[in-house]
Design a protein around this motif. Structure first.
Motif: not given
Length: 389
Positions: A327-341
């Motif tokens: 995605l052009s918007e990229g990856v949100d580190p906060t959401r990454l941590q919430a979804r993956s731990g």
């Protein structure tokens, strides 16, 4: 409000198998559409009952996507019945997006009005080229004139319209692609999926390419076609929100964004995959690929799931990054941590991340997201295996 879910419905049948296609699609002389439709509805009911038992029966439904195969070969009444079931079993968002893929043949175009009446509000047409020679090479059953007529018909019926084109074809020059793409963009769709032709294992093109029947643009030649694609789309106000997808602001495919943003989604039908957050964690599931065996299993047990896996934190982080960096918007580190731990620092190799940032393949956006640059998107397939832990 609970996080919305997306629903993918797979119709595995096509009138013919395209030589580049490695999707789970099958050619059958006859299809008992009513029986297959009933089985799709039964799988949907099974999943709804499972989520209800988990206390998630009120999760809103953000999108439905009929893919394939060729779902425009489905009887419109089957489409309507599935939509009715889905929006009864899950509360639909007020602006729910309901997409159906279609080919620009006269038989399928004649059904578009009925498909619209069934509740579909977004059409995605598999145009693939606006050049008759290229369409013949790609094994398509329509010509450029039929494609344009189909687009004009769909534009008059559906509030939102997308279509696909394939480029980086054998011998394709940048100037020729620019001219073809301008013709396509002038047809006023609000969304285009523009794919570089790739050779997929097990396809007819894989066999022909291996014996030297044709060659594809590579290296700088392929890169020039990719950059030309972005430049021409931008002239018409379509921005590259994902590696191969261009849209006017607000017209992005909400269904596909659910995948790329690593949201939960249901997948019903032969060979469909899904990702659902259940009590035990994020559960990946896939269904039997063979249509007839899928049908028999659904009729016997209510579903045709053949494999499930509770994804580990590392698996979840890898999948979220593999999808999100497209995605052009990229990856949100906060959401990454919430979804993956896992934090972003735990999910990637720090030395490789630093190198990608130094080489301007990756960048930090003003919003604090990790995103691929234009140059980085060209190299994502090579970068990601080295970047991810």
């Amino acid at each position: 409000m609970p996080e919305p879910i997306a629903l993918y419905v797979h119709w595995p049948f096509c009138a013919a198998k395209c030589p580049y296609c490695d999707f789970n699609s099958h050619v059958r002389e006859r299809v008992d559409a009513a029986r297959f439709g009933a089985a799709l509805r039964r799988e949907l009911a099974f999943e709804a009952a499972r989520l209800e038992a988990e206390g998630q029966g009120e999760r809103p439904l953000a999108s439905i996507f009929f893919g394939g195969g060729t779902p425009s070969l489905m009887p419109p009444q089957v489409v309507a019945d599935i939509i009715a079931d889905a929006t009864r079993l899950f509360p639909p968002l007020p602006d729910i997006e309901i997409t159906l893929e279609a080919n620009p043949t006269s038989v399928e175009v004649s059904r578009l009005a009925e498909i619209r009446a069934a509740g579909v509000n977004r059409a995605s047409l598999g145009v693939q080229a606006l050049d008759d020679t290229a369409l013949g090479f790609l094994g398509r059953k329509h010509d450029a004139g039929q494609a344009i007529a189909a687009l004009e018909a769909a534009r008059g019926l559906f509030p939102r319209l997308s279509f696909d084109l394939i480029y980086a074809r054998p011998g394709q020059a940048v100037a020729e692609w620019r001219a073809e793409l301008r013709r396509a963009l002038a047809l006023a769709a609000d969304h285009l999926s523009l794919y570089q032709l790739t050779i997929e294992p097990g396809t007819r093109f894989a066999t022909e390419h291996a014996r030297g029947a044709f060659a594809l643009p590579e290296g700088e030649e392929a890169a020039a076609l990719y950059f030309a694609t972005g430049e021409e789309a931008a002239r018409f106000g379509l921005l590259p929100y994902e590696v191969s997808n261009y849209a006017k602001p607000g017209a992005e495919s909400r269904h596909n964004l659910a995948y790329w943003r690593y949201g939960d989604y249901l997948g019903i039908g032969a060979g469909a995959h899904q990702r659902l957050t259940l009590r035990e964690g994020l559960v990946a599931a896939r269904r039997h690929r063979g249509p007839e065996e899928w049908l028999a299993r659904v009729e016997a047990a209510g579903h045709a799931i053949t494999a499930t896996e509770i994804l580990s934190p590392t698996d979840r982080a890898r999948e979220a990054l593999l999808m999100g960096l497209r995605l052009s918007e990229g990856v949100d580190p906060t959401r990454l941590q919430a979804r993956s731990g896992l934090s972003l620092a735990e999910a990637v190799d720090p030395a490789m991340l630093a190198a990608c940032l130094d080489e301007d393949y990756l960048t930090w956006t003003p919003e604090g997201r990790l995103a691929a640059t234009w140059e980085g998107r060209l190299r994502l397939d090579a970068l990601l295996p080295a970047l991810l832990r």
